[in-house]
Design an enzyme around this catalytic site. Structure first.
Site, PDB file in Angstrom:
ATOM      1  N   GLU A   1       0.812  -1.214   0.000  1.00  0.00           N
ATOM      2  CA  GLU A   1       0.000   0.000   0.000  1.00  0.00           C
ATOM      3  C   GLU A   1       0.844   1.262   0.000  1.00  0.00           C
ATOM      4  O   GLU A   1       0.504   2.248  -0.665  1.00  0.00           O
ATOM      5  CB  GLU A   1      -0.946  -0.008   1.206  1.00  0.00           C
TER       6      GLU A   1
ATOM      7  N   ASP B   1      -8.610   0.128   7.057  1.00  0.00           N
ATOM      8  CA  ASP B   1      -7.748  -0.234   8.181  1.00  0.00           C
ATOM      9  C   ASP B   1      -6.262  -0.214   7.793  1.00  0.00           C
ATOM     10  O   ASP B   1      -5.393  -0.094   8.665  1.00  0.00           O
ATOM     11  CB  ASP B   1      -8.094  -1.641   8.673  1.00  0.00           C
TER      12      ASP B   1
ATOM     13  N   ILE C   1      -4.671   2.025   6.294  1.00  0.00           N
ATOM     14  CA  ILE C   1      -4.161   3.389   6.117  1.00  0.00           C
ATOM     15  C   ILE C   1      -2.840   3.605   6.841  1.00  0.00           C
ATOM     16  O   ILE C   1      -2.010   4.424   6.443  1.00  0.00           O
ATOM     17  CB  ILE C   1      -5.212   4.416   6.596  1.00  0.00           C
TER      18      ILE C   1
ATOM     19  N   HIS D   1      -9.914  -5.427   9.928  1.00  0.00           N
ATOM     20  CA  HIS D   1     -10.586  -5.320   8.632  1.00  0.00           C
ATOM     21  C   HIS D   1     -12.014  -4.796   8.772  1.00  0.00           C
ATOM     22  O   HIS D   1     -12.795  -4.906   7.834  1.00  0.00           O
ATOM     23  CB  HIS D   1     -10.650  -6.692   7.945  1.00  0.00           C
TER      24      HIS D   1
END
Length: 341
Positions: free
Chosen positions: A66, A91, A93, A135
Site C-alpha cells: 500500500e 484499516d 491506512i 478489517h
C-alpha cells in the site's frame, strides 16, 4: 434527487464501476490502480469489467504494498494524471499515511495553489460480517482530521455514482469511503435499500451538501453510509409510536454541511448522530461540538451520539453486533430523550 429517478435498481458496486467506466472513456488521464482491481474487478466488484475494456495500462493490479502504490498514485496526480486508487480496507491506512497527509493533502498549499493533486482514494469501511479488528473499522475521523483532503461517504447507488464523478472532477484529493454492507455482495451482508435506480449517464452529487431523506418534527437523526439506513429504519419504527423523526444523510464529511443540520434542529430541537467510527474524537462528536458553538439555544434536550465503543472490534458475531450502532439503539435513545423532556 435520487428518489425521483425511475428504472431498475442498480447495485452500489455497479454504480461505482459505471462511473469509472464513463470517466475513463472520456478522459485518458483517468486510470485505476490497486490490489485485485484488474481481472478480478476488485473484491468489491467496483472495477468489474474495466480491465477487459481498458487493459492493464489503465487498470493496474499492484503488489501488496500500500505504501508503494499509494505513493505512486500521488506522484501520478502531481504529474497531471487522475488516478483512482483502491485501498482495499481503510484499516490499512497506517502503512500508507505519509504520502496522503504529508504530500497529497499539502501539495496545493506548498505550491501556492499552483499544483493540484486530483487523486481519488477509494476505500471500504465497516464491520458486521465478522472479519476481526483489522478489517472492520470505519476510520472516518482519521481522514477528516487532516486538512487538504475532502471526504465522502455515499449511502446508496445514486450517490455512489454521483459522488464518484464529482470526486474525479475535483482538483483536490478526495477520500471516497464506502461501507461493505452497501456494495450489494451477499457475503458482506447487504442493505437492500442501497440499491436504487441510477441514470446511465454522467451526473454529479455535490461534495459538501447533505440531504434530508425523511422530514419530521420531533427529532433529527443524522447518519451516513450504512448508519443512514439504520436511521431510516429507526424513523419508521418511531412513527409507529407517534414520533416524527427527520433523517439527514451527510454524504460528505469534509466539507461538513452544518446548515442542513441546523435548519432541521431549528424544527425538532433534538438530535442523535449515528457513527460507526469510534466514539472518541469522532465525526459525531464534531457535529455536536459545532452545534454547541453556533446555536446551542436550538436544543430542547442534550444531543446524543451512537458510535462504536472505544475497543478493538470483536471477531465473534454476538460481540460485534452488540457493539455496532443499530436501529434498535437509535429507537431506544430517541424514546428516552422524548420521555425525559
Amino acid at each position: 434527487m435520487s428518489g425521483q429517478v425511475q428504472g431498475p435498481r442498480v447495485p452500489f458496486h455497479k454504480a461505482v464501476s459505471e462511473a469509472l467506466k464513463w470517466e475513463m472513456e472520456n478522459d485518458e488521464n483517468v486510470f485505476v490502480m490497486g490490489e485485485d482491481v484488474g481481472a478480478l474487478g476488485s473484491i468489491f466488484q467496483t472495477t468489474a469489467g474495466l480491465h477487459q475494456q481498458f487493459g492493464e495500462e489503465r487498470v493496474r493490479d499492484t503488489p501488496i504494498s500500500e505504501s508503494g502504490f499509494v505513493s505512486a498514485a500521488v506522484g501520478a496526480a502531481m504529474s497531471g494524471m487522475k488516478p483512482v486508487v483502491e485501498l482495499m480496507f481503510n484499516d490499512f491506512i497506517g502503512v500508507c499515511l505519509d504520502p496522503l497527509y504529508n504530500m497529497a493533502a499539502k501539495n496545493a498549499y506548498h505550491s501556492g495553489g499552483g499544483q493540484a493533486v486530483p487523486l481519488v482514494l477509494m476505500t471500504s469501511v465497516g464491520g458486521g460480517y465478522c472479519d476481526g479488528s483489522q478489517h472492520s473499522q470505519s476510520l472516518y475521523a482519521t481522514f477528516c482530521h487532516m486538512p487538504g483532503m475532502k471526504v465522502v461517504a455515499p449511502s446508496n447507488a445514486y450517490d455512489a455514482r454521483g459522488l464518484m464523478h464529482a470526486a474525479i472532477e475535483d482538483p483536490n484529493p478526495v477520500i471516497y469511503m464506502f461501507h461493505k454492507m452497501l456494495v450489494g455482495l451477499g457475503w458482506y451482508g447487504s442493505v437492500k435499500m442501497a440499491s436504487i435506480p441510477v441514470p446511465n449517464e454522467r451526473f454529479t452529487v455535490p461534495i459538501g451538501k447533505a440531504q434530508v431523506k425523511r422530514e419530521g418534527t420531533d427529532i433529527t437523526l443524522v447518519g451516513w453510509g450504512v448508519t443512514l439506513h439504520y436511521a431510516l429504519q429507526a424513523a419508521e419504527s418511531l412513527s409507529d409510536s407517534g414520533i416524527s423523526a427527520e433523517v439527514i444523510d451527510l454524504r460528505s464529511l469534509v466539507p461538513l454541511d452544518m446548515e442542513t443540520i441546523m435548519a432541521s434542529l431549528e424544527k425538532t430541537g433534538r438530535l442523535i448522530v449515528v457513527d460507526e467510527d469510534y466514539k472518541n474524537c469522532g465525526v459525531a462528536g464534531e457535529v455536536l461540538a459545532r452545534i454547541s458553538e453556533s446555536n446551542l439555544s436550538a436544543l430542547r434536550s442534550s444531543p446524543r451520539r451512537i458510535c462504536f465503543p472505544d475497543i478493538p472490534i470483536p471477531f465473534a458475531r454476538p460481540m460485534e453486533q452488540f457493539a455496532r450502532p443499530s436501529a434498535e439503539k437509535i429507537v431506544g435513545t430517541a424514546i428516552a430523550m422524548l420521555e425525559a423532556a
